[in-house]
Design an enzyme around this catalytic site. Structure first.
Site, short mmCIF file in Angstrom:
data_model
loop_
_atom_site.label_atom_id
_atom_site.label_comp_id
_atom_site.label_asym_id
_atom_site.label_seq_id
_atom_site.Cartn_x
_atom_site.Cartn_y
_atom_site.Cartn_z
N SER A 160 -28.64 32.55 0.52
CA SER A 160 -29.99 32.70 -0.06
C SER A 160 -30.94 33.10 1.06
CB SER A 160 -30.40 31.35 -0.66
OG SER A 160 -31.79 31.26 -0.79
N TYR A 173 -31.69 22.26 -0.58
CA TYR A 173 -31.12 23.55 -0.95
C TYR A 173 -31.14 24.49 0.26
CZ TYR A 173 -30.70 28.01 -3.49
OH TYR A 173 -30.30 29.25 -3.93
N1 LIG Z 1 -31.42 33.10 -8.64
C1 LIG Z 1 -31.79 33.39 -7.41
O1 LIG Z 1 -32.89 33.92 -7.15
C2 LIG Z 1 -30.87 33.07 -6.27
C3 LIG Z 1 -31.27 33.46 -5.00
C4 LIG Z 1 -30.44 33.19 -3.93
C5 LIG Z 1 -29.24 32.56 -4.13
N2 LIG Z 1 -28.87 32.19 -5.38
C6 LIG Z 1 -27.56 31.52 -5.51
O2 LIG Z 1 -26.72 32.29 -6.34
C7 LIG Z 1 -25.79 31.43 -7.00
C8 LIG Z 1 -25.87 31.67 -8.50
O3 LIG Z 1 -27.18 31.40 -8.92
P1 LIG Z 1 -27.77 31.77 -10.36
O4 LIG Z 1 -29.20 32.07 -10.14
O5 LIG Z 1 -26.91 32.73 -11.06
O6 LIG Z 1 -27.73 30.33 -11.02
P2 LIG Z 1 -27.20 29.79 -12.40
O7 LIG Z 1 -27.81 28.44 -12.58
O8 LIG Z 1 -27.38 30.80 -13.49
O9 LIG Z 1 -25.64 29.62 -12.09
C9 LIG Z 1 -25.14 28.57 -11.34
C10 LIG Z 1 -23.77 28.25 -11.89
O10 LIG Z 1 -23.18 27.18 -11.14
C11 LIG Z 1 -22.53 26.31 -12.05
N3 LIG Z 1 -22.43 24.97 -11.47
C12 LIG Z 1 -23.44 24.16 -11.11
N4 LIG Z 1 -22.96 23.00 -10.62
C13 LIG Z 1 -21.59 23.09 -10.68
C14 LIG Z 1 -20.54 22.23 -10.30
N5 LIG Z 1 -20.76 21.04 -9.75
N6 LIG Z 1 -19.26 22.64 -10.49
C15 LIG Z 1 -19.00 23.86 -11.05
N7 LIG Z 1 -19.97 24.73 -11.40
C16 LIG Z 1 -21.24 24.34 -11.23
C17 LIG Z 1 -23.40 26.34 -13.29
O11 LIG Z 1 -22.66 25.96 -14.43
C18 LIG Z 1 -23.79 27.80 -13.35
O12 LIG Z 1 -22.81 28.54 -14.04
C19 LIG Z 1 -26.16 30.01 -6.58
O13 LIG Z 1 -25.36 29.63 -5.50
C20 LIG Z 1 -27.59 30.16 -6.14
O14 LIG Z 1 -27.97 29.16 -5.24
C21 LIG Z 1 -29.66 32.43 -6.46
#
Ligand SMILES: NC(=O)c1ccc[n+]([C@@H]2O[C@H](COP(=O)([O-])OP(=O)(O)OC[C@H]3O[C@@H](n4cnc5c(N)ncnc54)[C@H](O)[C@@H]3O)[C@@H](O)[C@H]2O)c1
Length: 277
Positions: A160, A173
């Site tokens: 991130s 985080y």
């Molecule tokens: N959305 C953003 O702007 C952003 C930016 C930087 C990084 N990220 C990272 O990208 C990744 C995906 O994010 P997203 O925005 O698609 O989020 P999201 O919430 O849509 O997806 C996260 C997924 O992780 C799963 N999950 C959560 N806890 C879990 C566990 N203990 N065991 C198994 N699965 C689990 C959830 O079911 C979900 O499918 C994450 O690592 C997030 O930190 C997101």
């Protein structure tokens, strides 16, 4: 249309695969003929993505496991090996934040705060740190031996912008994502001679379910935090899940990135490059 022909027939495990960003990655890999194993805690959520992939002619299976629960990961690994026979690509996308691990205000002493640094719940802090870091470590351990049997194994971790300079309000985080960058380098070095490449993707700001409450008001308008993000994103927009796909394909395909390991690639509309002046 296959643009990455040599990925065809490979098997990818994607944790958090029903989430907004990783489901887009799963669908793109499926389009390239990669067989997809989605891992989420809630099977039904993964099944929705699997149905979409199958409707497009791809091959995918949804599994339920918690990335913090080794036995559940091991059980799923055995099921994946029984059905696909191999794992070539691991994407560790499970991640997120929770309210107990955030501060109400950006800066200490600024106005009313229901949750200051001193009120943060240590258990919630550990949970967020563990989900984003230990979950990646455990998944790498559980699938690592299978990956090492592959001809061209690769891990893609999800970092991130908060890894480089921490976002306000979300210390657990941010610390965990910084650890992902460090761990990506450590793993890359440790497994380079064994042929396993390990890289990471660092998305900028994407509007998804996990940050919707921080970024949009109930009426859908942008919060003050979102306005700040726009000011600091030279391309002046949130990322779209599709923005990650080219970088993902580059990093998982050894024909394009065979000498690349240990890097974290920002996909951020210029956020990291901008000093603010
Ligand atoms: N959305 C953003 O702007 C952003 C930016 C930087 C990084 N990220 C990272 O990208 C990744 C995906 O994010 P997203 O925005 O698609 O989020 P999201 O919430 O849509 O997806 C996260 C997924 O992780 C799963 N999950 C959560 N806890 C879990 C566990 N203990 N065991 C198994 N699965 C689990 C959830 O079911 C979900 O499918 C994450 O690592 C997030 O930190 C997101």
């Amino acid at each position: 249309m296959y643009t990455h022909e040599n990925l065809r027939g490979r098997a990818a495990v994607i944790t958090g695969g029903s989430g907004v960003l990783c489901s887009a990655m799963a669908k793109e890999l499926a389009k390239q003929g990669v067989r997809i194993a989605l891992i989420n805690r809630t099977l039904e959520k993964g099944q929705i993505i699997v149905d979409e992939i199958r409707a497009l002619g791809g091959e995918a299976v949804a599994y339920s496991a918690d990335v913090l629960d080794r036995p559940s990961l091991e059980q799923v690994r055995d099921q994946i090996i029984a059905s696909f026979g191999q794992v070539d690509i691991l994407i560790t996308g499970a991640g997120g934040n929770q309210p107990g691990a955030t501060t109400t205000n950006e800066v200490f002493g600024e106005g009313d705060a229901s949750q200051t640094f001193f009120d943060m719940d240590a258990q919630a802090f550990s949970k967020v740190f563990d989900l984003n870091f230990t979950g990646t470590f455990l998944t790498s351990q559980v699938f690592g031996k299978e990956l090492l049997k592959s001809k061209n194994p690769v891990i893609l971790n999800i970092s991130s912008m908060s890894a480089y300079s921490p976002m306000t309000k979300v210390p657990a985080y941010s610390a965990a994502k910084a650890s992902i960058n460090n761990f990506t380098m450590w793993m890359a070095v440790h497994f380079a001679e064994a042929g396993l490449r390990v890289n990471a993707l660092a998305p900028g700001f994407f509007l998804t379910e996990q940050n919707r409450k921080l970024l949009t008001n109930e009426d859908g308008s942008l919060t003050d935090r979102s306005h700040k993000i726009m000011t600091h994103t030279p391309m002046r927009r949130f990322g779209k899940p599709e923005d990650l796909l080219g970088t993902m394909l580059w990093l998982v395909d050894e024909r394009y990135s065979g000498f690349v390991t240990g890097v974290t690639v920002p996909v951020d509309g210029g956020f990291m490059a901008y000093s603010g002046v």
